[in-house]
Design a protein around this motif. Sequence first.
Motif, PDB file in Angstrom:
ATOM      1  N   ARG A  11       0.663  -1.161   0.190  1.00  0.00           N
ATOM      2  CA  ARG A  11      -0.144  -0.059  -0.188  1.00  0.00           C
ATOM      3  C   ARG A  11       0.838   1.152  -0.043  1.00  0.00           C
ATOM      4  NH1 ARG A  11      -3.750  -3.119   3.948  1.00  0.00           N
ATOM      5  NH2 ARG A  11      -5.748  -3.313   2.488  1.00  0.00           N
TER       6      ARG A  11
ATOM      7  N   SER B  67       3.872   1.693  -1.239  1.00  0.00           N
ATOM      8  CA  SER B  67       4.958   1.798  -2.446  1.00  0.00           C
ATOM      9  C   SER B  67       4.549   1.464  -3.546  1.00  0.00           C
ATOM     10  CB  SER B  67       6.417   1.490  -1.968  1.00  0.00           C
ATOM     11  OG  SER B  67       6.385   0.072  -1.519  1.00  0.00           O
ATOM     12  N   TYR B  68       3.516   0.524  -3.899  1.00  0.00           N
ATOM     13  CA  TYR B  68       3.357   0.165  -5.327  1.00  0.00           C
ATOM     14  C   TYR B  68       2.826   1.197  -5.995  1.00  0.00           C
ATOM     15  CZ  TYR B  68       1.899  -3.500  -8.786  1.00  0.00           C
ATOM     16  OH  TYR B  68       1.768  -4.361  -9.900  1.00  0.00           O
ATOM     17  N   VAL B  69       3.058   1.054  -7.297  1.00  0.00           N
ATOM     18  CA  VAL B  69       2.895   2.057  -8.166  1.00  0.00           C
ATOM     19  C   VAL B  69       1.434   2.287  -8.587  1.00  0.00           C
ATOM     20  CG1 VAL B  69       3.169   0.699 -10.344  1.00  0.00           C
ATOM     21  CG2 VAL B  69       3.548   3.254 -10.440  1.00  0.00           C
ATOM     22  N   PHE B  70       0.463   1.428  -8.270  1.00  0.00           N
ATOM     23  CA  PHE B  70      -0.937   1.448  -8.616  1.00  0.00           C
ATOM     24  C   PHE B  70      -1.636   1.270  -7.121  1.00  0.00           C
ATOM     25  CE2 PHE B  70       0.623  -0.231 -12.788  1.00  0.00           C
ATOM     26  CZ  PHE B  70       0.397   0.932 -13.574  1.00  0.00           C
ATOM     27  N   PRO B  71      -1.737   2.326  -6.665  1.00  0.00           N
ATOM     28  CA  PRO B  71      -2.484   2.170  -5.052  1.00  0.00           C
ATOM     29  C   PRO B  71      -3.866   1.439  -5.157  1.00  0.00           C
ATOM     30  CG  PRO B  71      -2.081   4.387  -5.618  1.00  0.00           C
ATOM     31  CD  PRO B  71      -1.805   3.887  -6.965  1.00  0.00           C
TER      32      PRO B  71
ATOM     33  N   ALA C 231      -2.639  -2.078  -5.294  1.00  0.00           N
ATOM     34  CA  ALA C 231      -1.924  -2.551  -3.989  1.00  0.00           C
ATOM     35  C   ALA C 231      -3.032  -2.961  -2.991  1.00  0.00           C
ATOM     36  CB  ALA C 231      -0.910  -1.553  -3.751  1.00  0.00           C
TER      37      ALA C 231
END
Length: 81
Positions: A45, A47-51, A54
């Motif tokens: 949650r 740091s993933y590019v697509f919240p 994530a």
Amino acid sequence: MRTPFLAGLVIAMLYAIATPAADNDPAVTPKIRADVVATLATKLRASYVFPDVADQVAKQLSAKVASGGYDSATTSRAFAK
């Protein structure tokens, strides 16, 4: 004097190589599995590019651990797979 020392050293090294490590695959308790999944969910949650993705993956992982989906993974290797 040097020969017995070297012979002893070689024997000790061969023994160390031939003797398996005491615990190459430690046990994983239900609490450890839950903690790992919670940490993973938090990091996804954060740091993933697509919240939205994530959050979706984090929810699925949390639901799986809550429903016992990882209960058969009683060692670190099994849980990693």
